[in-house]
Design a protein around this motif. Structure first.
Motif, mmCIF file in Angstrom:
data_model
loop_
_atom_site.group_PDB
_atom_site.id
_atom_site.type_symbol
_atom_site.label_atom_id
_atom_site.label_comp_id
_atom_site.label_asym_id
_atom_site.label_seq_id
_atom_site.Cartn_x
_atom_site.Cartn_y
_atom_site.Cartn_z
ATOM 1 N N HIS A 76 0.302 22.920 57.026
ATOM 2 C CA HIS A 76 1.165 24.248 57.390
ATOM 3 C C HIS A 76 2.572 23.893 56.805
ATOM 4 N N LEU A 77 3.234 22.619 56.725
ATOM 5 C CA LEU A 77 4.690 22.726 56.247
ATOM 6 C C LEU A 77 4.799 23.311 54.924
ATOM 7 N N GLU A 78 3.784 22.757 53.999
ATOM 8 C CA GLU A 78 3.482 23.193 52.468
ATOM 9 C C GLU A 78 3.566 24.785 52.699
ATOM 10 N N VAL A 79 2.668 25.420 53.185
ATOM 11 C CA VAL A 79 2.477 26.746 53.218
ATOM 12 C C VAL A 79 3.422 27.466 53.704
ATOM 13 N N CYS A 80 4.267 27.241 54.714
ATOM 14 C CA CYS A 80 5.273 27.638 55.198
ATOM 15 C C CYS A 80 6.576 27.716 54.321
ATOM 16 N N LEU A 81 6.730 26.669 53.341
ATOM 17 C CA LEU A 81 7.751 26.609 52.622
ATOM 18 C C LEU A 81 8.176 28.061 51.784
ATOM 19 N N PRO A 82 7.541 28.441 51.086
ATOM 20 C CA PRO A 82 7.675 29.918 50.353
ATOM 21 C C PRO A 82 8.033 30.866 51.587
ATOM 22 N N VAL A 83 7.479 30.795 52.583
ATOM 23 C CA VAL A 83 7.557 32.081 53.390
ATOM 24 C C VAL A 83 9.010 31.675 54.235
ATOM 25 N N LEU A 84 9.308 30.563 54.449
ATOM 26 C CA LEU A 84 10.849 30.465 55.025
ATOM 27 C C LEU A 84 11.652 30.687 54.382
ATOM 28 N N LYS A 85 11.670 30.777 52.995
ATOM 29 C CA LYS A 85 12.755 30.894 51.813
ATOM 30 C C LYS A 85 12.944 32.710 51.871
ATOM 31 N N THR A 86 11.804 33.295 52.342
ATOM 32 C CA THR A 86 11.981 34.772 52.037
ATOM 33 C C THR A 86 12.715 35.376 53.297
ATOM 34 N N GLY A 87 12.604 34.422 54.678
ATOM 35 C CA GLY A 87 13.211 34.979 55.661
ATOM 36 C C GLY A 87 12.440 35.945 56.630
ATOM 37 N N LYS A 88 11.233 36.162 56.060
ATOM 38 C CA LYS A 88 10.262 37.232 56.841
ATOM 39 C C LYS A 88 9.927 36.457 58.292
ATOM 40 N N PRO A 89 9.439 37.321 59.071
ATOM 41 C CA PRO A 89 9.096 36.703 60.755
ATOM 42 C C PRO A 89 7.622 35.983 60.170
ATOM 43 N N LEU A 90 7.535 34.894 60.903
ATOM 44 C CA LEU A 90 6.240 34.077 60.815
ATOM 45 C C LEU A 90 5.815 33.549 62.113
ATOM 46 N N PHE A 91 4.562 33.738 61.982
ATOM 47 C CA PHE A 91 3.630 33.161 63.174
ATOM 48 C C PHE A 91 2.799 32.182 62.539
ATOM 49 N N ILE A 92 2.832 30.892 63.230
ATOM 50 C CA ILE A 92 1.976 29.799 62.719
ATOM 51 C C ILE A 92 1.240 29.379 63.911
ATOM 52 N N GLU A 93 -0.211 29.127 63.489
ATOM 53 C CA GLU A 93 -1.231 28.912 64.520
ATOM 54 C C GLU A 93 -0.943 27.466 64.886
ATOM 55 N N LYS A 94 -1.368 26.975 66.378
ATOM 56 C CA LYS A 94 -0.855 25.814 66.850
ATOM 57 C C LYS A 94 -1.983 24.638 66.263
ATOM 58 N N PRO A 95 -1.550 23.606 66.267
ATOM 59 C CA PRO A 95 -0.150 23.094 66.477
ATOM 60 C C PRO A 95 0.709 23.246 65.122
ATOM 61 N N MET A 96 2.186 23.346 65.456
ATOM 62 C CA MET A 96 2.827 23.716 64.378
ATOM 63 C C MET A 96 2.669 22.780 63.234
ATOM 64 N N THR A 97 2.600 21.726 63.233
ATOM 65 C CA THR A 97 2.452 20.535 62.057
ATOM 66 C C THR A 97 1.448 19.395 62.412
ATOM 67 N N ALA A 98 1.336 18.755 61.778
ATOM 68 C CA ALA A 98 0.195 17.438 62.082
ATOM 69 C C ALA A 98 1.134 16.494 62.597
ATOM 70 N N ASN A 99 2.281 16.475 62.160
ATOM 71 C CA ASN A 99 3.163 15.051 62.764
ATOM 72 C C ASN A 99 4.512 15.388 63.088
ATOM 73 N N LEU A 100 5.363 14.641 63.630
ATOM 74 C CA LEU A 100 6.747 14.933 64.106
ATOM 75 C C LEU A 100 7.580 15.149 63.007
ATOM 76 N N ASN A 101 7.517 14.326 61.734
ATOM 77 C CA ASN A 101 8.396 14.514 60.666
ATOM 78 C C ASN A 101 7.963 15.821 60.066
ATOM 79 N N ASP A 102 7.076 16.340 59.955
ATOM 80 C CA ASP A 102 6.717 17.821 59.182
ATOM 81 C C ASP A 102 7.342 18.689 60.497
ATOM 82 N N ALA A 103 7.391 18.588 61.618
ATOM 83 C CA ALA A 103 7.885 19.643 62.658
ATOM 84 C C ALA A 103 9.128 19.728 62.487
ATOM 85 N N GLN A 104 9.827 18.547 62.294
ATOM 86 C CA GLN A 104 11.224 18.456 61.962
ATOM 87 C C GLN A 104 12.038 19.034 60.812
ATOM 88 N N ALA A 105 10.978 18.926 59.754
ATOM 89 C CA ALA A 105 11.460 19.348 58.458
ATOM 90 C C ALA A 105 11.388 21.016 58.649
#
Length: 240
Positions: A76-105
């Protein structure tokens, strides 16, 4: 103006999301990316035109108005990175990430765009009704929330019952309480040595003194009300 909905991933939940887009009348605006050839073929077999299916995110990202992430959780984190840079609305299937560090990042990369995690239980009419009862004070002060998800079913090969089922009840408990827990303890079991939990007991302790108890498993028989929400004056039970 034609919209572009980009769905990244067409695994276990791909057909379910496609069915939802069709109910909403938006399937003709859906573009799908999945690096797996079998997943792309399955997507096209279900009616998505070949020119709207790709194995590369960059093929459709620039034209996308909304992005939905259905990739495996550990990506999830890896796939979300290029999307977040565009500022586009984003829906992520649960859970958001596999661990706390990725979630915070991931959280730290969010700017002003809308980012939503797929906790669907909030949208259920009975959950909405219970939340209304709580917010209007009809139950008094909440003391305890219990959530159970049990029954013999095929265990998922990619995740355990905490990531697949318990997260819904944890989110629902936090939502009902209107606060986040100060402390959490849990016990999980992997009875068959699959590398994924098939049973879990979780307790959440809130600043108000309230307690939530979540019990999930895919090997226990029986049926229970899914949620019990006791207050100081009333108790509500509902199935979701």
């Amino acid at each position: 103006m034609r919209r572009c909905i980009l769905q990244i991933g067409f695994g276990n939940f791909g057909p379910t999301h496609l069915a939802a887009w069709r109910v909403l009348g938006l399937a003709d605006e859906l573009y799908v990316v999945d690096p797996d050839e079998a997943a792309r073929r399955r997507c096209m077999d279900l009616g998505i035109a070949p020119d709207r299916v790709s194995g590369t995110v960059s093929d459709f990202l620039d034209q996308a108005d909304l992005v939905v992430i259905l990739a495996p959780t550990d990506l999830h984190l890896e796939v979300c990175l290029p999307v977040l840079k565009t500022g586009k609305p984003l829906f992520i299937e649960k859970p958001m990430t596999a661990n706390l560090n990725d979630a915070q990042a991931l959280r730290d990369l969010i700017r002003e765009q809308v980012v939503q995690v797929g906790f669907y239980f909030r949208a259920h009419p009975l959950a909405q009704r219970a939340k209304e009862e709580v917010d209007k004070g009809r139950l008094g002060d909440l003391r305890y929330i219990s959530g159970r998800f049990h029954g013999h079913k095929r265990a998922r090969s990619d995740s355990g019952v905490v990531a697949n089922d318990a997260v819904h009840f944890i989110d629902q408990a936090n939502w009902m309480m209107g606060e986040l827990p100060l402390e959490v303890d849990a016990v999980t079991k992997d009875h068959f040595g699959r590398g994924h939990d098939d049973f879990a007991l979780i307790r959440l302790f809130y600043p108000s003194g309230a307690l939530a108890h979540v019990e999930v498993g895919c090997i226990q028989p029986g049926r229970w009300n899914d949620n019990i929400v006791p207050g100081a004056t009333q108790t509500k039970e509902f199935m979701v």
